[in-house]
Design an enzyme around this catalytic site. Structure first.
Site, PDB file in Angstrom:
ATOM      1  N   HIS A  33       0.746  -1.307  -0.128  1.00 58.34           N
ATOM      2  CA  HIS A  33       0.074  -0.126   0.112  1.00 58.34           C
ATOM      3  C   HIS A  33       0.900   1.298   0.002  1.00 58.34           C
ATOM      4  CE1 HIS A  33      -3.656   2.085   0.401  1.00 58.34           C
ATOM      5  NE2 HIS A  33      -4.566   0.932   0.589  1.00 58.34           N
ATOM      6  N   SER A  34       1.990   1.207   0.392  1.00 62.42           N
ATOM      7  CA  SER A  34       2.999   2.215   0.162  1.00 62.42           C
ATOM      8  C   SER A  34       3.303   2.858  -1.033  1.00 62.42           C
ATOM      9  CB  SER A  34       4.344   1.979   1.093  1.00 62.42           C
ATOM     10  OG  SER A  34       4.965   0.965   0.394  1.00 62.42           O
TER      11      SER A  34
END
Length: 218
Positions: free
Chosen positions: A82-83
Site C-alpha cells: 500500500h505504500s
C-alpha cells in the site's frame, strides 16, 4: 524499496529489480476440470493475501495463473504494498500501460457518454448536467460529514464486514472471486446513477493491494 536508517526514519532506496523475484508462476495439477482450477485460484489468492512481502526487495509481485477457470482462460494477479499507492492510482497506472486493440498506437480508453442533441442540433446536456452536479456536490458533502462524524463521534455498527474484534486483520482470510460482464457493469452504473467505473476488480488490506486481470476465453 523502503529501508530504515540508523535514526529509525523510513526512506526510499533505489535497488536493482530482478524479475525472477517478482514474477511468480504457480504450478497446479494439469488436465483437471475448470471447477478444480476455480478452487485452486481461490485458495492461492487466499494464501497470497496473508503472505508478507520480503523486506529485501521492492514490495510488488506479479502472479501468472495460466490455468483455465470457469470465467477466464488465465489470470494475472498484481500485488502491491500500500505504500506504493492506493487502488485508484495503481489502476490508473496499470490502465496507462494498456493499448487499444483496434489501434495500438492509441492509449486505452473507456467509451465516453454520448451527448444528447435536439432536432436543431443544439446540445441539451447542460440542462441535465446542472441537477446532476448539484446532486454530486450534496452527496459528497453529506458523505464527508458522515465519515468525519463516524470517525470522531460515533462507532460503526457491527456488520458481517466489520466485526469489531481487535486484531481481525491478522486472522486467516478466504478469498472468493465473482465475475461481472461489461453489460452488468453498465446496468449497475445505470441503477446507481454514476458516471464512470474506476475499479472493476479490486481487494485491499492495510499492507497490500492485490488486484487481477483475467484473460477471457473465446
Amino acid at each position: 524499496m523502503q529501508v530504515t536508517d540508523k535514526d529509525g526514519v523510513k526512506r526510499w532506496k533505489k535497488v536493482e529489480v530482478r524479475l525472477k523475484d517478482h514474477v511468480i508462476v504457480p504450478v497446479f495439477a494439469s488436465g483437471m476440470s475448470t471447477q478444480f482450477y476455480d478452487e485452486c485460484l481461490d485458495d492461492y489468492l487466499s494464501k497470497m493475501a496473508m503472505e508478507q512481502f520480503p523486506q529485501s526487495q521492492p514490495l510488488w509481485e506479479v502472479h501468472i495463473i495460466n490455468y483455465p477457470t470457469s470465467h477466464a482462460a488465465s489470470n494475472m494477479v498484481f500485488k502491491f504494498h500500500h505504500s506504493l499507492g492506493d487502488g485508484i492510482s495503481l489502476m490508473g497506472t496499470l490502465l496507462s500501460c494498456l493499448k487499444r486493440a483496434d489501434n495500438p498506437s492509441l492509449p486505452f480508453t473507456f467509451p465516453s457518454v454520448q451527448l444528447h442533441a435536439n432536432k436543431n442540433g443544439r446540445d441539451l446536456s447542460m440542462f441535465r448536467k446542472v441537477p446532476r452536479i448539484l446532486s454530486s456536490v450534496y452527496d459528497t458533502v453529506s458523505e464527508m460529514c458522515s465519515t468525519i462524524a463516524r470517525g470522531s463521534l460515533f462507532e460503526d455498527d457491527k456488520t458481517p464486514i466489520r466485526s469489531r474484534h481487535s486484531g481481525v486483520e491478522f486472522l486467516p482470510v478466504s478469498i472468493t472471486t465473482m465475475t461481472f460482464s461489461l453489460d452488468h457493469i453498465k446496468q449497475i452504473k445505470a441503477r446507481l446513477g454514476v458516471v464512470r467505473s474506476t475499479q472493476l476488480q479490486f481487494s485491499s488490506s492495510k499492507s497490500s493491494c492485490p488486484f487481477s486481470i483475467s484473460k477471457l476465453s473465446n
